[in-house]
Design a protein around this motif. Structure first.
Motif, PDB file in Angstrom:
ATOM      1  N   TYR A  96      -7.930   1.895  -6.280  1.00 52.98           N
ATOM      2  CA  TYR A  96      -7.418   3.013  -7.076  1.00 52.98           C
ATOM      3  C   TYR A  96      -6.742   2.498  -8.347  1.00 52.98           C
ATOM      4  CZ  TYR A  96      -4.786   7.417  -7.867  1.00 52.98           C
ATOM      5  OH  TYR A  96      -4.249   8.566  -8.376  1.00 52.98           O
ATOM      6  N   GLY A 112       0.805  -1.216   0.000  1.00 52.96           N
ATOM      7  CA  GLY A 112       0.000   0.000   0.000  1.00 52.96           C
ATOM      8  C   GLY A 112       0.837   1.263   0.000  1.00 52.96           C
ATOM      9  N   ASN A 170      -2.301  12.789  -3.034  1.00 53.03           N
ATOM     10  CA  ASN A 170      -3.626  12.215  -3.228  1.00 53.03           C
ATOM     11  C   ASN A 170      -4.725  13.239  -2.951  1.00 53.03           C
ATOM     12  OD1 ASN A 170      -3.694   9.372  -4.045  1.00 53.03           O
ATOM     13  ND2 ASN A 170      -2.436   9.022  -2.233  1.00 53.03           N
ATOM     14  N   TYR A 188     -10.155   7.788   1.842  1.00 55.76           N
ATOM     15  CA  TYR A 188      -9.554   7.346   0.579  1.00 55.76           C
ATOM     16  C   TYR A 188     -10.524   6.493  -0.230  1.00 55.76           C
ATOM     17  CZ  TYR A 188      -4.924   9.160   1.657  1.00 55.76           C
ATOM     18  OH  TYR A 188      -3.861   9.995   1.909  1.00 55.76           O
ATOM     19  N   VAL A 239      -5.764   1.239  -2.118  1.00 55.16           N
ATOM     20  CA  VAL A 239      -4.793   1.383  -3.211  1.00 55.16           C
ATOM     21  C   VAL A 239      -5.138   0.418  -4.347  1.00 55.16           C
ATOM     22  CG1 VAL A 239      -2.365   1.218  -3.864  1.00 55.16           C
ATOM     23  CG2 VAL A 239      -2.987   2.204  -1.655  1.00 55.16           C
ATOM     24  N   TRP A 272       2.043   2.964  -3.301  1.00 58.87           N
ATOM     25  CA  TRP A 272       1.017   3.412  -4.253  1.00 58.87           C
ATOM     26  C   TRP A 272       1.597   4.372  -5.272  1.00 58.87           C
ATOM     27  CZ3 TRP A 272       0.023   8.462  -5.101  1.00 58.87           C
ATOM     28  CH2 TRP A 272       0.429   9.380  -4.105  1.00 58.87           C
TER      29      TRP A 272
END
Length: 711
Positions: free
Chosen positions: A440, A398, A511, A473, A437, A401
């Motif tokens: 994403y 993670g 982010n 997130y 992640v 990322w």
């Protein structure tokens, strides 16, 4: 209008060369070149240390077409062979396709020589990949370099013999002279070279000892060791045993601290730096204050080599030398402890890099991660296979990322993330980070169904665990998914909620800034350009305060779109030039292709429809590697549709299609060079692949279309 200056490019890595020289070898080089011209698969075989890689590099340096060098020695998992090939060749792909599919597609039109070095521990996987590549790509030639054949039909073997007597003596004298030692061509020197069977690596190790011992003394000690290992008989000693004997003899001549460090260094995969060595290898008989001195001695003795990379000075160890030291490490019973210390170092490195990604050191971080990938993979593998370490694997996968998303490694990142979240670790926070992640990455690959399911699961678990960052997130990336699937009102709702959560917990990083840019896109898609500009100007201000460039490039894209809409194409071009420069430097395919599409529209507006069509053709070549279904989105497709309408209307169908085809012959670097060359800028280099791999030395196909000529 002249755009902003691009950052200095990183120097590309050269093919890895063994420590050993290529003294003479003229006939062998000519023979290997001739073999490559007559056969599609040539394998250079020979004992370790005989100079196979050096000879291959010598021939490849003069090869007349594009070539790529893939170093397979650091890879341990057969599944990673195709990842190493794609990585080494700089083939970035953001889709759900396998690296093999990417390699097959992107090499289809190129006359290419592919070099696979150090495959013998992965021979089955390598042979299977090579067989498919040769079957599907008739223009491809493969040069394999290893200690054994691949065993494929049509394979032409090129056995490499050790050096002849005169060449061996010359190599020994040359290596001694590099250390300030003069060695004469004496009977003792010739006997020493003969005893070492003319194996370059063995000669290299011997030359390093001439600082302390004469050739006669070396010969006596080596002769004693041969007798010990062979019971007094020397005649039947095979060459692989000669090399192992020479390495073992060199090992015996090391001091205890040197032997200890030699063994401990074998936990590193690929290259390593001094700081890592000081942390991982110190203690238990080797104080950290002595590491530099001991390392310097191993360097002087050719046990390790030093090289300069984009990330600074680093060290590497040849496979044969590494294997010998690894055996000693296992024998000490200390291997697991050292691998755990190695893992701890790379956990710390990933944590530091994640934090520094939001800083002026973004490109430094990208370069560092590129050269550290082999050891990061080793750390991930340790975590995901060692009992009770799964949570650390989830955290590491993670935390990287920015490597998977920001540096063009989505496919590899997804593989590690899926492996990690499949494990029950007992540490929900680490697992939640890997989950968002993973969601994403799936969004960016255009894999909407799995992305939606993963993010929903992450959100549910985050609510249950009261994990505020994971909840923010998950909501953010769900909003991103709504944006790319043409639902800007829902995207706005989710993104505003996520940004409020970030503010509540004090989260500010790349982010978060991307969330603001995505909100700006949602506002622009709904017709509120002033609000979109306000949001992106604020993002640009924060990025400039923190030295952030990756998220900044997306803010510039939105500002450029607004400038074009406001009738300022010159200003839009200036912003897009900087945007393309940054996106290319980070291997960001999505950023690159979006910018090319908008640049095409700006170019058409400026009155150059032919060049606009060429840029559309270049973008069309990139879209299959992006993965996002943007051409199914009316909003993202708008610049392309408007440009095509204008350019086709000005040029006519036939000429428009011709220009698009010409643009389709441009690969990404050629397209970037074309755009930035027009602006008077030096084209940037993408963040380099790890040392030991080489990006394309390609013969790029340019070709302008009247007003828009390639450079």
């Amino acid at each position: 209008m002249r755009g902003p200056q691009c950052p200095e490019p990183f120097a590309d890595g050269e093919p890895p060369l063994e420590l050993t020289g290529c003294v003479g070898r003229t006939a062998e080089a000519a023979g290997l070149a001739a073999a490559l011209r007559s056969a599609r698969l040539v394998t250079v075989t020979g004992a370790g240390g005989v100079g196979k890689s050096r000879l291959a590099a010598r021939v490849v340096a003069d090869w007349e077409t594009a070539h790529g060098w893939v170093e397979l020695a650091p890879a341990h998992d057969p599944e990673f062979v195709e990842y190493e090939v794609a990585e080494a060749l700089g083939l970035t792909d953001h889709t759900t396709r396998t690296p093999r599919e990417t390699v097959l597609e992107q090499l289809a039109a190129r006359p290419t020589l592919l070099v696979l070095d150090g495959f013998e521990h992965l021979v089955a996987a390598t042979a299977e990949l090579v067989a498919q590549l040769l079957r599907k790509l008739p223009q491809l030639r493969v040069l394999a370099v290893g200690r054994r054949p691949l065993g494929l039909a049509g394979e032409q073997l090129f056995p490499l013999a050790p050096l002849g007597a005169d060449e061996a003596v010359q190599l020994l004298r040359d290596r001694a002279r590099e250390q300030g030692i003069t060695v004469s061509d004496t009977p003792e020197v010739r006997e020493l070279c003969a005893r070492l069977d003319g194996i370059p690596l063995a000669l290299e190790l011997a030359a390093a000892r001439l600082r302390a011992l004469s050739p006669a003394q070396l010969l006596d000690r080596l002769d004693d060791r041969f007798r010990l290992l062979t019971g007094g008989g020397r005649d039947a000693l095979p060459r692989h045993q000669t090399l192992r004997t020479a390495i073992g003899w060199s090992h015996e001549l090391c001091t205890p601290p040197e032997r200890l460090l030699w063994a401990r260094l074998t936990v590193f995969a690929g290259t390593f730096d001094l700081e890592a060595v000081e942390y991982v290898c110190s203690g238990d008989g080797l104080p950290d204050t002595e590491i530099l001195d001991v390392l310097s001695e191993l360097l002087a003795q050719s046990v390790i080599a030093r090289e300069e990379t984009a990330a600074g000075s680093r060290y590497r160890m040849l496979d044969t030398v590494r294997a010998y030291g690894a055996g000693w490490l296992e024998a000490t019973g200390d291997a697991v402890r050292l691998r755990r210390r190695h893992r701890d170092w790379y956990l710390g490195l990933a944590t530091w890099c994640e934090l520094e990604w939001f800083s002026p050191r973004q490109r430094e971080v990208a370069a560092r991660v590129a050269v550290e990938l082999p050891s990061l993979r080793a750390a991930l593998e340790f975590c995901l296979t060692e009992p009770a370490e799964a949570h650390l694997g989830q955290y590491l996968a993670g935390s990287l990322w920015f490597c998977w998303v920001g540096c063009g490694r989505l496919a590899e990142g997804r593989r590690w993330l899926e492996r990690s979240v499949a494990l029950e670790s007992g540490y929900e926070r680490s697992r939640l980070k890997a989950l968002w992640v993973l969601g994403y990455v799936a969004v960016l690959q255009g894999d909407s169904g799995p992305a939606r399911g993963t993010l929903r699961r992450c959100r549910e678990l985050a609510e249950r665990a009261a994990d505020a960052p994971a909840l923010a997130y998950a909501e953010h990336r769900t909003g991103c998914l709504a944006l790319v699937t043409d639902d800007p009102p829902r995207a706005e709702t989710l993104l505003r909620s996520a940004l409020a959560r970030y503010a509540e917990i004090g989260e500010l990083n790349s982010n978060v800034l991307m969330g603001r840019v995505e909100l700006a896109m949602a506002r622009a898609f709904q017709g509120d350009l002033p609000d979109a500009v306000r949001l992106c100007e604020d993002v640009r201000r924060v990025c400039e305060e923190h030295g952030e460039r990756w998220a900044r490039s997306y803010a510039l894209y939105v500002l450029a779109y607004a400038a074009w809409r406001e009738g300022a194409p010159g200003r839009a071009r200036e912003l897009l030039t900087e945007c393309l420069c940054n996106a290319h430097a980070f291997d960001d395919l999505l950023g690159s292709v979006l910018t090319l599409e908008l640049l095409a529209l700006v170019t058409a507006t400026e009155g150059d429809p032919a060049e606009a069509a060429v840029l559309q053709g270049a973008a069309a070549r990139l879209w299959p590697s992006v993965g996002l279904p943007l051409f199914g989105s009316a909003h993202y497709n708008a610049p392309h549709a408007q440009c095509e309408s204008a350019a086709r209307g000005a040029l006519g169908d036939a000429r428009y299609e011709e220009c698009v085809r010409r643009g389709g012959r441009l690969d990404r670097e050629a397209a970037v060079s074309r755009v930035l060359g027009r602006e008077g800028n030096r084209p940037p280099a993408a963040v380099p692949a790890p040392r030991g791999t080489a990006r394309w030395n390609a013969v790029r196909t340019g070709g302008g279309c009247e007003a828009g000529q390639g450079r």
